[in-house]
Motif scaffolding. Structure first.
Motif, PDB file in Angstrom:
ATOM      1  N   ALA A 170       0.865  -1.184   0.000  1.00 54.74           N
ATOM      2  CA  ALA A 170       0.000   0.000   0.000  1.00 54.74           C
ATOM      3  C   ALA A 170       0.896   1.225   0.000  1.00 54.74           C
ATOM      4  CB  ALA A 170      -0.927   0.016   1.214  1.00 54.74           C
ATOM      5  N   SER A 171       0.619   2.153  -0.883  1.00 50.76           N
ATOM      6  CA  SER A 171       1.478   3.324  -1.015  1.00 50.76           C
ATOM      7  C   SER A 171       0.644   4.573  -1.190  1.00 50.76           C
ATOM      8  CB  SER A 171       2.421   3.158  -2.220  1.00 50.76           C
ATOM      9  OG  SER A 171       1.684   3.026  -3.414  1.00 50.76           O
ATOM     10  N   THR A 172       1.156   5.656  -0.644  1.00 48.02           N
ATOM     11  CA  THR A 172       0.668   6.998  -0.916  1.00 48.02           C
ATOM     12  C   THR A 172       1.787   7.751  -1.624  1.00 48.02           C
ATOM     13  OG1 THR A 172       1.427   7.892   1.201  1.00 48.02           O
ATOM     14  CG2 THR A 172      -0.785   6.922   1.135  1.00 48.02           C
ATOM     15  N   ALA A 173       1.614   9.036  -1.807  1.00 49.95           N
ATOM     16  CA  ALA A 173       2.647   9.814  -2.482  1.00 49.95           C
ATOM     17  C   ALA A 173       3.881  10.021  -1.618  1.00 49.95           C
ATOM     18  CB  ALA A 173       2.083  11.172  -2.903  1.00 49.95           C
ATOM     19  N   ARG A 174       3.822   9.650  -0.345  1.00 48.29           N
ATOM     20  CA  ARG A 174       4.953   9.893   0.544  1.00 48.29           C
ATOM     21  C   ARG A 174       5.476   8.645   1.240  1.00 48.29           C
ATOM     22  NH1 ARG A 174       3.229  15.010   4.187  1.00 48.29           N
ATOM     23  NH2 ARG A 174       1.291  13.836   4.334  1.00 48.29           N
ATOM     24  N   GLY A 229       4.210  19.431  -3.996  1.00 53.13           N
ATOM     25  CA  GLY A 229       2.752  19.303  -4.014  1.00 53.13           C
ATOM     26  C   GLY A 229       2.289  17.940  -3.585  1.00 53.13           C
ATOM     27  N   GLU A 230       2.867  17.436  -2.477  1.00 50.10           N
ATOM     28  CA  GLU A 230       2.633  16.066  -2.086  1.00 50.10           C
ATOM     29  C   GLU A 230       1.169  15.816  -1.733  1.00 50.10           C
ATOM     30  OE1 GLU A 230       4.316  17.028   2.391  1.00 50.10           O
ATOM     31  OE2 GLU A 230       5.384  15.686   1.040  1.00 50.10           O
ATOM     32  N   ASN A 231       0.458  16.799  -1.225  1.00 48.61           N
ATOM     33  CA  ASN A 231      -0.937  16.573  -0.877  1.00 48.61           C
ATOM     34  C   ASN A 231      -1.813  16.408  -2.098  1.00 48.61           C
ATOM     35  OD1 ASN A 231      -0.347  16.685   1.815  1.00 48.61           O
ATOM     36  ND2 ASN A 231      -1.018  18.797   2.090  1.00 48.61           N
ATOM     37  N   HIS A 232      -1.312  16.811  -3.260  1.00 52.52           N
ATOM     38  CA  HIS A 232      -2.077  16.676  -4.493  1.00 52.52           C
ATOM     39  C   HIS A 232      -1.409  15.696  -5.462  1.00 52.52           C
ATOM     40  CE1 HIS A 232      -4.471  20.137  -3.215  1.00 52.52           C
ATOM     41  NE2 HIS A 232      -3.338  20.737  -2.933  1.00 52.52           N
ATOM     42  N   SER A 233      -0.364  15.008  -5.012  1.00 54.57           N
ATOM     43  CA  SER A 233       0.354  14.104  -5.887  1.00 54.57           C
ATOM     44  C   SER A 233      -0.455  12.843  -6.133  1.00 54.57           C
ATOM     45  CB  SER A 233       1.722  13.748  -5.282  1.00 54.57           C
ATOM     46  OG  SER A 233       2.523  14.901  -5.147  1.00 54.57           O
ATOM     47  N   GLU A 234      -0.121  12.193  -7.249  1.00 54.19           N
ATOM     48  CA  GLU A 234      -0.755  10.943  -7.618  1.00 54.19           C
ATOM     49  C   GLU A 234       0.280   9.835  -7.547  1.00 54.19           C
ATOM     50  OE1 GLU A 234      -3.887  11.560 -10.972  1.00 54.19           O
ATOM     51  OE2 GLU A 234      -2.218  12.915 -11.384  1.00 54.19           O
ATOM     52  N   VAL A 235      -0.199   8.606  -7.376  1.00 54.79           N
ATOM     53  CA  VAL A 235       0.693   7.481  -7.223  1.00 54.79           C
ATOM     54  C   VAL A 235       0.073   6.271  -7.892  1.00 54.79           C
ATOM     55  CG1 VAL A 235      -0.297   6.870  -4.988  1.00 54.79           C
ATOM     56  CG2 VAL A 235       1.993   6.068  -5.567  1.00 54.79           C
ATOM     57  N   GLY A 243      10.509  -7.350  -7.978  1.00 49.48           N
ATOM     58  CA  GLY A 243      10.336  -6.204  -7.109  1.00 49.48           C
ATOM     59  C   GLY A 243       9.027  -5.489  -7.364  1.00 49.48           C
ATOM     60  N   LEU A 244       8.958  -4.290  -6.806  1.00 46.67           N
ATOM     61  CA  LEU A 244       7.757  -3.465  -6.926  1.00 46.67           C
ATOM     62  C   LEU A 244       8.149  -2.106  -7.463  1.00 46.67           C
ATOM     63  CD1 LEU A 244       4.642  -3.122  -6.175  1.00 46.67           C
ATOM     64  CD2 LEU A 244       5.480  -2.012  -4.109  1.00 46.67           C
ATOM     65  N   THR A 245       7.430  -1.636  -8.469  1.00 45.42           N
ATOM     66  CA  THR A 245       7.671  -0.327  -9.062  1.00 45.42           C
ATOM     67  C   THR A 245       6.584   0.633  -8.616  1.00 45.42           C
ATOM     68  OG1 THR A 245       8.716  -1.327 -10.993  1.00 45.42           O
ATOM     69  CG2 THR A 245       7.975   0.956 -11.192  1.00 45.42           C
ATOM     70  N   VAL A 246       6.972   1.781  -8.079  1.00 45.78           N
ATOM     71  CA  VAL A 246       6.061   2.817  -7.613  1.00 45.78           C
ATOM     72  C   VAL A 246       6.371   4.102  -8.367  1.00 45.78           C
ATOM     73  CG1 VAL A 246       5.184   4.121  -5.647  1.00 45.78           C
ATOM     74  CG2 VAL A 246       5.917   1.756  -5.349  1.00 45.78           C
ATOM     75  N   VAL A 247       5.352   4.714  -8.937  1.00 42.87           N
ATOM     76  CA  VAL A 247       5.494   5.956  -9.693  1.00 42.87           C
ATOM     77  C   VAL A 247       4.658   7.026  -9.008  1.00 42.87           C
ATOM     78  CG1 VAL A 247       5.182   7.095 -11.918  1.00 42.87           C
ATOM     79  CG2 VAL A 247       5.852   4.691 -11.834  1.00 42.87           C
ATOM     80  N   THR A 248       5.279   8.143  -8.663  1.00 41.86           N
ATOM     81  CA  THR A 248       4.576   9.287  -8.087  1.00 41.86           C
ATOM     82  C   THR A 248       4.723  10.467  -9.036  1.00 41.86           C
ATOM     83  OG1 THR A 248       6.513  10.028  -6.842  1.00 41.86           O
ATOM     84  CG2 THR A 248       5.010   8.501  -5.738  1.00 41.86           C
ATOM     85  N   PHE A 249       3.686  11.298  -9.069  1.00 39.01           N
ATOM     86  CA  PHE A 249       3.682  12.452  -9.979  1.00 39.01           C
ATOM     87  C   PHE A 249       3.185  13.666  -9.237  1.00 39.01           C
ATOM     88  CE2 PHE A 249       1.267  15.042 -13.132  1.00 39.01           C
ATOM     89  CZ  PHE A 249       2.373  15.533 -13.820  1.00 39.01           C
ATOM     90  N   ASP A 250       3.951  14.747  -9.335  1.00 45.16           N
ATOM     91  CA  ASP A 250       3.609  16.025  -8.722  1.00 45.16           C
ATOM     92  C   ASP A 250       3.158  16.968  -9.834  1.00 45.16           C
ATOM     93  OD1 ASP A 250       3.288  18.291  -7.284  1.00 45.16           O
ATOM     94  OD2 ASP A 250       5.389  18.512  -6.681  1.00 45.16           O
ATOM     95  N   PRO A 251       1.866  17.237  -9.984  1.00 44.03           N
ATOM     96  CA  PRO A 251       1.412  18.098 -11.086  1.00 44.03           C
ATOM     97  C   PRO A 251       1.847  19.537 -10.942  1.00 44.03           C
ATOM     98  CG  PRO A 251      -0.410  17.554  -9.633  1.00 44.03           C
ATOM     99  CD  PRO A 251       0.749  16.746  -9.167  1.00 44.03           C
ATOM    100  N   THR A 252       2.099  20.013  -9.715  1.00 40.84           N
ATOM    101  CA  THR A 252       2.515  21.404  -9.554  1.00 40.84           C
ATOM    102  C   THR A 252       3.934  21.633 -10.057  1.00 40.84           C
ATOM    103  OG1 THR A 252       3.236  20.931  -7.297  1.00 40.84           O
ATOM    104  CG2 THR A 252       0.970  21.704  -7.594  1.00 40.84           C
ATOM    105  N   GLY A 275       5.495  19.323 -12.126  1.00 43.14           N
ATOM    106  CA  GLY A 275       5.661  18.657 -13.406  1.00 43.14           C
ATOM    107  C   GLY A 275       6.768  17.629 -13.394  1.00 43.14           C
ATOM    108  N   LYS A 276       6.946  16.945 -12.263  1.00 44.61           N
ATOM    109  CA  LYS A 276       8.015  15.960 -12.136  1.00 44.61           C
ATOM    110  C   LYS A 276       7.422  14.608 -11.750  1.00 44.61           C
ATOM    111  CE  LYS A 276      11.683  19.197 -10.827  1.00 44.61           C
ATOM    112  NZ  LYS A 276      12.716  19.534  -9.800  1.00 44.61           N
ATOM    113  N   MET A 277       8.046  13.564 -12.289  1.00 46.73           N
ATOM    114  CA  MET A 277       7.656  12.199 -12.005  1.00 46.73           C
ATOM    115  C   MET A 277       8.849  11.485 -11.380  1.00 46.73           C
ATOM    116  SD  MET A 277       6.259   9.298 -14.643  1.00 46.73           S
ATOM    117  CE  MET A 277       4.840  10.318 -15.060  1.00 46.73           C
ATOM    118  N   ARG A 278       8.583  10.712 -10.333  1.00 45.67           N
ATOM    119  CA  ARG A 278       9.632   9.976  -9.636  1.00 45.67           C
ATOM    120  C   ARG A 278       9.354   8.480  -9.703  1.00 45.67           C
ATOM    121  NH1 ARG A 278       9.181  14.853  -7.151  1.00 45.67           N
ATOM    122  NH2 ARG A 278      11.115  15.913  -6.601  1.00 45.67           N
TER     123      ARG A 278
END
Length: 1010
Positions: free
Chosen positions: A165-169, A192-198, A206-215, A217-220
């Motif tokens: 289970a994952s959130t943006a943080r 913009g972690e409170n508005h980030s998507e995951v 393994g497990l791949t997790v992608v987070t995106f900060d729309p404010t 414009g960066k993807m991790r």
């Protein structure tokens, strides 16, 4: 002696229990469902999982053809934040939970338990009974409605499972059975972690997790080991062109996204550091040049489905672009799913209904490839989601399958492998946004003749009415023949008899005449048709006696849809569809009722086109559900739409014109050729601009030279505070008494202004200090505004108060509920407006006398409504939709601002109750007894032919309808009335009067002779 004493105590206990039985008030068993009905829903399905028997592992579930298992129920998470289990064979709700006001990010079945992720909380549920096993907070601080992702991974060697289970943080790994935390890792989500998507995807290594900060414009990208949680790779990718992760699809090694131009961009999850566009030469190999509309992962091995308006392609996309993509072209509207070794391909043509085929193919010899046709009515629209499941047939020699699908109108359908529909759930009714009650046509032939006419005109009118009756019967039979289903199960689904709806009692059906073909007004006009509009652009009519759907209709799109300026090409646009207006409403207008036979009744719905944002008008017959003409798209945006108070009698059509005020202050009538009523000169209306916090009034008047309507702005009122909710009096409300008689025989006249508008606004409280540093109180301000002059009649500010706020305005009083932040309780406040004590004061009143009082409410309120009767004689009742699920009926006498602290003979003679700060909460006042109603969106009360009775219709996630009698049933005899005894007494009195008359005559005669 001890034994006798024990016997005596036991007998006394039985005697006391017997006495207590007489003081218990309850609902008789035969009265349940006699005058009320309930329909339960879950909403539009967003996530779906099939259940498997106990002991089935995750690996067996992913390889159902080898595991050999049969699904018994399906688990769904919906847009109403509902988590539920539905029987796969019966479609009944087995269990259901209403989660917090946050979207459900996903559900997964892992090791025999159901897991859900919402608002940063990971929950484990029992699949059989829906009991919460445990709850884990993935996010350390729950400060916002976090986006989340959920995945289940199983080690093929030791059959060990882990739930991720994952959130943006933050990312956590949990053991499914015990809930023990295996490991956790922090994720860098950005500013913009409170508005980030995951989003996440489990891989073999393994497990791949992608987070995106729309404010920013960066993807991790984060890649972790399954067992240890060690980060294997972390990378930051720039994606300023990306607006949301919903335009992306993730697979084993590739992330595919769509840019605003509709082009595909690919990113390698193992070694990529930047997105690479798909070259046009490789895109041409797919058979479509784009632009693409959506991308979806369907195979688990970098297999994606790319969709355009003209077709779809299933392709294996390689992020390294080393080889060209190999794809398969599909027609537009196709859906492809894989279930184990079985490949399911659904093809549909047009707008859905009648042209849907399902192809199942497999490399296994145990599964026979077939192609079936799925038929359902066109009002469901296109199929939006497809969920297949396979199972073992009896004997274990072969395998079969079932498919569950959702359509555009949010309904849920289940088909077997022969193409026969098993059941259908009308989940579209969980999204009702507008309700209007329509009187059914009368069967009395006397109403076909207009009084005052000649004999020949009456005969001709009666003959014409009978001919129209015969034509309507033939049209109804033809519609039933055209809409006939292919099987009995299909018939039950299409004509509004879903399996989840309880069958009405025989007494209810016989007393009210609520059959499918008995749409005739009863003696007391208790049987009505509830016409509803849903947020998915669907119209339906519900029988008020049984809750069954009489007809359903999807609002058609207007012809020749124009593309809005500044958009991409037609193929890049999303599918145009009907949606509510900007304020979330889809108003219904009854322009002609059933009182003007042989003219058909007419209703109009106002909505908008999602592609252009232009308003759309569509007229239909509210009794039969047949459209009247075509849907019309307006060229300009509307500020307001208002029905003319009276119908026009000049052209013999009896239609109430709909006045449309555009943003250019142009006034038009709908229908265009409708004449205004005789003597019409002007009309006042107002608009509410919530974005600019502005109220504005207009006057529409008829010019004498051109006989056209013109609009002028008469007033503007800037509130400078966010508008929460508004409420106005019903235009059809009847007021029986204009005054209130006091104990001293004086009359206190009511301030009856039909143009008052109640507005609730929210602002920061600058008076009351905050309890702690960082906290801030808010204040609620209530305004009463005259919409003709724009004058503020009365206002009040509630410090340290906040929402939710619900308003109800009737006659001369206003009731609203709010939350007191300082006292931490809900309050009910009431205003009453009076003009004065004398007739002269009433005629010259410019500023009313306002009486105010507040009461403590022990339970939170979701919505308020008030009962309504035909003449307004019956006492009013305030209806409260409680958050606990009950609908409480509260007499208006408890909410009287004049309730005194000290009672006097004058107050007693007036009938006032002494003041008490708390509102009484009685279980006997709960009109829905044990039928709990959660997430109530609105309550509508409808007057009936009985002055003592009004209908109450509650809509939200569930539907409920019942009768409300604030002053009891004073105008109809009870059902258990002893007619035989009264008849015997009456006959006895008549015989006794004749006998006594004869005896008195004989006695007088004897007196004369003596």
């Amino acid at each position: 002696m001890g034994i006798n004493k024990n016997k005596f105590s036991f007998c006394m206990l039985i005697f006391l229990l017997f006495l207590q039985m007489y003081s218990v008030l309850a609902l008789y068993e035969d009265e349940i469902g006699k005058h009320d009905w309930t329909r339960q829903f879950v909403g539009r399905v967003q996530h779906l999982e099939f259940d498997l028997p106990a002991g089935t592992t995750t690996r067996q579930r992913s390889q159902q053809l080898q595991g050999g298992s049969s699904s018994r129920r399906l688990f769904v998470a919906t847009d109403h934040n509902v988590l539920a289990a539905i029987g796969l064979k019966s479609s009944r709700i087995i269990w259901r939970h209403f989660l917090e006001d946050a979207p459900v990010n996903g559900i997964k079945l892992c090791d025999g338990a159901l897991f859900s992720m919402s608002n940063g909380l990971l929950r484990s549920w029992s699949t059989s009974r829906g009991i919460l096993n445990y709850e884990i907070s993935v996010q350390e601080q729950l400060e916002a409605k976090f986006a989340g992702s959920l995945a289940c991974h199983e080690d093929p060697d030791d059959d060990r499972s882990l739930v991720f289970a994952s959130t943006a943080r933050r990312l956590v790994a949990v053991a499914p059975l015990t809930g023990a935390l295996e490991w956790a890792a922090n994720l860098d989500a950005g500013s913009g972690e409170n508005h980030s998507e995951v989003t996440s995807f489990p891989n073999p290594d393994g497990l791949t997790v992608v987070t995106f900060d729309p404010t920013a414009g960066k993807m991790r990208l984060h890649r972790f080991g399954t067992e240890s949680g060690v980060a294997k790779r972390t990378a930051t990718v720039k994606a300023e062109w990306l607006t949301s992760l919903q335009r992306c699809a993730i697979s084993v090694s590739t992330l595919a996204c769509l840019d605003p131009a509709g082009s595909i961009r690919l990113l390698s999850l193992s070694s990529g550091s930047d997105f690479k566009p798909l070259p046009p030469s490789l895109a041409e190999q797919l058979g479509h040049a784009g632009p693409w509309q959506s991308v979806e992962e369907i195979g688990g091995q970098d297999l994606f489905q790319l969709t355009t308006n003209s077709g779809a392609v299933v392709a294996m996309l390689d992020a390294s672009l080393a080889t060209g993509p190999t794809g398969e072209s599909l027609p537009a509207g196709s859906l492809l799913r894989y279930r184990g070794q079985v490949r399911f391909l659904l093809r549909q043509q047009g707008d859905g209904g009648g042209g849907v085929t399902l192809e199942a193919s497999s490399s296994s010899s145990l599964v026979a490839s077939n192609k079936i046709s799925l038929s359902f009515a066109s009002h469901h629209g296109r199929v939006s989601q497809l969920y297949p499941v396979t199972f073992v047939r009896k004997g274990g020699s072969s395998y079969g399958y079932r498919v569950v699908m959702t359509t555009r109108d949010a309904d849920l359908h289940a088909f077997d492998d022969t193409g026969e529909r098993q059941w259908m759930r009308e989940e579209s009714l969980a999204g009702i946004v507008s309700v209007e009650a329509v009187d059914l046509p009368s069967a009395d032939e006397d109403e076909l003749v207009t009084p005052g006419g000649s004999v020949f005109s009456s005969f001709a009118q009666r003959l014409s009415g009978q001919v129209h009756h015969f034509i309507h019967v033939l049209q109804h039979l033809m519609l039933c023949w055209r809409a006939r289903p292919a099987s009995q199960a299909d018939s039950l689904g299409e004509f509004g008899y879903p399996d989840e709806a309880p069958a009405p009692p025989a007494s209810a059906a016989s007393s009210s005449g609520s059959g499918a073909g008995s749409l005739i007004r009863d003696e007391f006009n208790l049987h009505k048709l509830l016409v509803v509009a849903t947020k998915d652009g669907k119209l339906a009519a519900l029988d008020s006696a049984t809750g069954r759907s009489v007809w359903r209709l999807m609002i058609p799109m207007p012809a020749a849809a124009a593309v809005a300026e500044g958009t991409a090409a037609d193929s890049a646009r999303t599918e145009a569809r009907i949606e509510p207006l900007a304020d979330g409403q889809m108003p219904l207008y009854i322009q002609r009722t059933t009182a003007h036979f042989p003219l058909e009744p007419m209703a109009t719905v106002l909505c908008r086109d999602s592609s252009t944002g232009r308003p759309v008008l569509f007229s239909f017959n509210p009794i039969t559900g047949i459209g009247i003409g075509l849907a019309q798209r307006l060229q300009s945006r509307l500020l307001q739409a208002l029905l003319v108070p009276q119908p026009s009698h000049d052209n013999g059509q009896y239609i109430r014109p709909l006045m449309l005020l555009s943003d250019t202050l142009q006034v038009t009538l709908y229908p265009a050729k409708t004449a205004l009523p005789h003597g019409f000169k002007s009309l006042n209306l107002y608009t509410i601009d919530r974005d600019n916090r502005l109220l504005q009034g207009y006057r529409l008047r008829l010019t004498e030279q051109q006989q056209q309507m013109s609009a002028i702005s008469t007033w503007r009122l800037a509130l400078h505070e966010p508008i929460l909710v508004t409420a106005a009096r019903r235009p059809t409300e009847q007021v029986h008494s204009v005054g209130r008689v006091l104990g001293n025989r004086h009359v206190l006249y009511k301030y009856l202004n039909p143009n008052l508008l109640a507005v609730a606004t929210l602002a920061k409280d600058m008076v009351t200090p905050a309890p702690q540093i960082g906290d801030a109180y808010t204040q609620i301000t209530i305004w009463l505004i005259d919409t003709v002059s724009g004058r503020v009649v009365a206002s009040a500010t509630h410090h340290h108060s906040s929402g939710p706020v619900s308003l109800v305005h009737s006659e001369h009083w206003l009731v609203y509920s709010l939350w007191n932040q300082k006292q931490r309780r809900f309050q009910l406040s009431v205003w009453e407006l009076f003009a004065g004590n004398g007739l002269r004061d009433c005629m010259n009143a410019t500023q009313p006398i306002v009486g105010k009082q507040s009461y403590i409410l022990p339970a939170p309120v979701q919505h308020l409504a008030v009962s309504q009767t035909e003449r307004g004689i019956t006492a009013k009742s305030v209806l409260l939709a409680l958050r606990s699920g009950g609908i409480m009926e509260l007499s208006k006498a408890f909410l009287d601002p004049r309730r005194p602290f000290d009672m006097t003979p004058e107050f007693q003679e007036e009938g006032l109750m002494p003041y008490h700060p708390e509102v009484p909460m009685s279980t006997q006042a709960i009109v829905n007894y044990n039928q709990s109603l959660h997430r109530v969106e609105g309550m509508v009360t409808v007057p009936t032919g009985l002055e003592s009775t009004s209908l109450l219709f509650v809509h939200g996630t569930d539907l409920f309808c019942t009768r409300v009698q604030p002053s009891k049933m004073f105008d109809v005899l009870k059902a258990d009335f002893d007619y035989a005894f009264i008849a015997a007494v009456t006959i006895g009195m008549i015989i006794g009067s004749f006998v006594t008359q004869r005896l008195a005559a004989r006695k007088a005669l004897f007196r004369l002779w003596s």
